[in-house]
Each structure stands twice: as C-alpha cells, then as structure tokens.
Design a protein around this motif. Structure first.
Motif, PDB file in Angstrom:
ATOM      1  N   PRO A  17       0.827  -1.213   0.000  1.00 59.44           N
ATOM      2  CA  PRO A  17       0.000   0.000   0.000  1.00 59.44           C
ATOM      3  C   PRO A  17       0.859   1.259   0.000  1.00 59.44           C
ATOM      4  CG  PRO A  17      -0.039  -1.072   2.142  1.00 59.44           C
ATOM      5  CD  PRO A  17       0.644  -2.013   1.207  1.00 59.44           C
TER       6      PRO A  17
ATOM      7  N   LEU B  53      -7.840   1.457   0.409  1.00 58.23           N
ATOM      8  CA  LEU B  53      -8.248   0.128   0.856  1.00 58.23           C
ATOM      9  C   LEU B  53      -8.974  -0.532  -0.309  1.00 58.23           C
ATOM     10  CD1 LEU B  53      -8.394  -1.757   3.357  1.00 58.23           C
ATOM     11  CD2 LEU B  53     -10.591  -0.715   3.881  1.00 58.23           C
TER      12      LEU B  53
ATOM     13  N   ALA C 228      -7.875  -6.387   0.994  1.00 60.17           N
ATOM     14  CA  ALA C 228      -8.451  -5.264   1.745  1.00 60.17           C
ATOM     15  C   ALA C 228      -8.773  -5.650   3.185  1.00 60.17           C
ATOM     16  CB  ALA C 228      -9.703  -4.750   1.036  1.00 60.17           C
TER      17      ALA C 228
ATOM     18  N   LEU D 217      -5.614  -5.975   5.303  1.00 58.28           N
ATOM     19  CA  LEU D 217      -5.029  -4.663   5.569  1.00 58.28           C
ATOM     20  C   LEU D 217      -5.853  -3.914   6.611  1.00 58.28           C
ATOM     21  CD1 LEU D 217      -2.758  -2.702   4.750  1.00 58.28           C
ATOM     22  CD2 LEU D 217      -4.325  -1.735   3.045  1.00 58.28           C
ATOM     23  N   ASN D 218      -7.172  -3.991   6.510  1.00 57.57           N
ATOM     24  CA  ASN D 218      -8.041  -3.331   7.485  1.00 57.57           C
ATOM     25  C   ASN D 218      -7.830  -3.914   8.875  1.00 57.57           C
ATOM     26  OD1 ASN D 218     -10.107  -1.470   8.216  1.00 57.57           O
ATOM     27  ND2 ASN D 218     -11.651  -3.077   8.099  1.00 57.57           N
TER      28      ASN D 218
ATOM     29  N   ARG E 240     -11.369   3.258   9.227  1.00 57.90           N
ATOM     30  CA  ARG E 240     -11.819   3.195   7.835  1.00 57.90           C
ATOM     31  C   ARG E 240     -12.862   4.253   7.553  1.00 57.90           C
ATOM     32  NH1 ARG E 240     -15.894   1.335   4.613  1.00 57.90           N
ATOM     33  NH2 ARG E 240     -17.117   0.554   6.383  1.00 57.90           N
TER      34      ARG E 240
ATOM     35  N   ASN F 233     -13.376   3.692   1.190  1.00 54.60           N
ATOM     36  CA  ASN F 233     -12.266   2.911   0.660  1.00 54.60           C
ATOM     37  C   ASN F 233     -10.905   3.440   1.102  1.00 54.60           C
ATOM     38  OD1 ASN F 233     -14.052   1.260  -0.851  1.00 54.60           O
ATOM     39  ND2 ASN F 233     -14.214   2.860  -2.395  1.00 54.60           N
TER      40      ASN F 233
ATOM     41  N   LEU G 196      -8.167   4.001   4.563  1.00 56.34           N
ATOM     42  CA  LEU G 196      -7.766   3.845   5.961  1.00 56.34           C
ATOM     43  C   LEU G 196      -6.931   5.062   6.342  1.00 56.34           C
ATOM     44  CD1 LEU G 196      -6.713   0.086   6.096  1.00 56.34           C
ATOM     45  CD2 LEU G 196      -8.637   1.131   7.294  1.00 56.34           C
TER      46      LEU G 196
END
Length: 278
Positions: A9, A34, A39, A42-43, A53, A56, A58
């Motif tokens: 990212p 994101l 996704a 990563l979240n 969040r 889309n 973060l």
C-alpha cells in the motif's frame, strides 16, 4: 497498457485542515487506499495500529505538533457496565436490533439528517446529500454490517420506527464502530451509549475480544464520553495500553511530539499478502 495495483500500500498525507475536536489546532491525516483482494487483511492489520476506515480509505491522525487523538477500544471479556450504563440498557431494552448488509435506505438518511441538523449542524458532514450518504454506507471493500435499532410501531402505524443506526466493520479481533447516529429527540435515552453497550454484547456472543470506538481525544468535549467505559484501552506510543486515569493524558502541543512521516510509515506493520504454498 494494463495497470496493476501496487503490491505494497502507498501512504499519503492530507493538507492541514481545522481540527474538529480541539479549537485553534490543525489536523493532518496519514492515509492509504483500501482495495483489492487483501483489503480485509489490511483493514485488520492497520486497525490494530490506530487506523480507521472511511469508505475505501484507511487513515490515522498525523498532525504536525499534536498527538492528542488516541484510538480506543474496549476489552470485551473484562468490561462491566457501571450503574448509569445498566440504567441505559434497561431503558432501551424495548428496541429491536437488526443487522443487515451495508445498504442505505431513505429511512436511514432521514434519521441521519435529523441527527446532523440537531447535533452537528456545523460539522464536516453537515452538507452530505443522500448520494454521499449512500456512498458512506455502501462503499466498503471489507465485511461490514448496518446495525439498526427500531421501536414498535406507533398507534395507527404499520412500520417500526427507526431509532438508531451504526455502520460496523467486522474485524478478525473485534467490531469497529465506523459511524453511528440516532434519534436526537430521545436525548434522555443515552442512545449513543446504548449502541456501544449493545456492540459489546454482540462481540461477546461472537467471541470477539474488542470493540473499537474510534478516537478518544483528551480535552475534547465531543470525545470525552469514551473515557467513561470500563476496560478501555488506548493506542499510544505504538502499543495498546489501559487508559488508566484519563487526566494523565495530555492534549498539549509540542513541535517534537510527532515523528516524521517517513518514520511513521516505516514502523507500520503490514500483513503478509504473499500467496500460501500448497
């Protein structure tokens, strides 16, 4: 020419804006997109490191001379409601909870507009129209739910009355309360507190250890209520720790209180997205 998403990212920083929590200060956010197959991982990973969040994206506060915003979460196994919170649970026991897919409705938007007009008329979301509201609810690349709370129909009506709503992400270690709103005419029912208490119960039944509340900001009246919850942890100095005495946490500014952006990004632990070997 075909373009592919970057493997790692990419992080960016927003331009300074007036701080919505502390008067006379500016806010700046560190953020990343994101998207893609990773996704959810990563979240999950960044939520454990103080990120939140929004559709889309973060993000995490990264202000130049201030680190007052502290991500907060409740340890579900250790949580015990206090006397006032037990009264809140009893007072709102009549509400029915329904968890649905993240799909926006006109009833939700109507309640959302009444909530904003009454509680946050001068906030950053005050001009949000129904299309922007739908994007907030529906544009999610991760496992999300809309948790609705409704009352029995009024005399002469057929439909239940929508009373409160919370957009909630389901993480691998808990529930993240992305955004909630409720009937502003029921201020005496402490609906905001009730939504949090009910999410603790949802997490408990699901075997999830945490409920993420967003940011607690010492010195901010808007965010002060979060310190009133038992078993509260804050993400500070790169680790989760018990909040202890809220008065021990300062919102003072200092030019050396925040590390350079490059150092912050270098310390972010990213999930392993390499394909597993059979």
């Amino acid at each position: 020419m075909r373009h592919t998403l970057p493997i790692a990212p990419q992080f960016y920083v927003t331009a300074p804006q007036p701080c919505p929590y502390l008067d006379g200060r500016s806010e700046r956010k560190l953020f990343t997109a994101l998207q893609g197959d990773n996704a959810e991982r990563l979240n999950d990973a960044l939520s454990k490191q103080g990120f939140r969040r929004s559709q889309n994206v973060l993000y995490r506060p990264s202000c130049a001379e201030c680190n007052a915003c502290l991500s907060a979460r409740i340890r579900v196994a250790d949580f015990q409601p206090n006397k006032s919170q037990r009264r809140t649970l009893k007072k709102n026991a009549y509400l029915r909870r329904d968890a649905t897919s993240p799909w926006a409705t006109e009833d939700q938007y109507g309640l959302f507009r009444r909530y904003l007009d009454s509680r946050h008329a001068d906030g950053g979301m005050a001009d949000m129209d129904i299309f922007e509201f739908a994007a907030m609810i529906e544009e999610t690349p991760v496992k999300s739910r809309v948790v609705e709370y409704s009352a029995a129909p009024e005399p002469g009506q057929m439909r239940r009355t929508l009373t409160a709503v919370c957009l909630t992400d389901v993480l691998d270690d808990g529930l993240s309360m992305v955004y909630s709103f409720y009937d502003p005419d029921r201020i005496g029912d402490s609906l905001g507190t009730y939504i949090i208490l009910d999410h603790v119960e949802i997490a408990r039944k699901a075997g999830l250890p945490y409920v993420y509340l967003g940011y607690w900001v010492p010195g901010s009246r808007k965010m002060g209520y979060k310190a009133g919850f038992d078993a509260l942890e804050i993400y500070k100095n790169g680790r989760w720790q018990d909040i202890g005495n809220p008065a021990d946490h300062s919102a003072e500014t200092h030019p050396l209180s925040v590390d350079p952006i490059a150092e912050q990004v270098a310390r972010i632990a990213l999930p392993d997205t390499r394909p597993s070997r059979g």
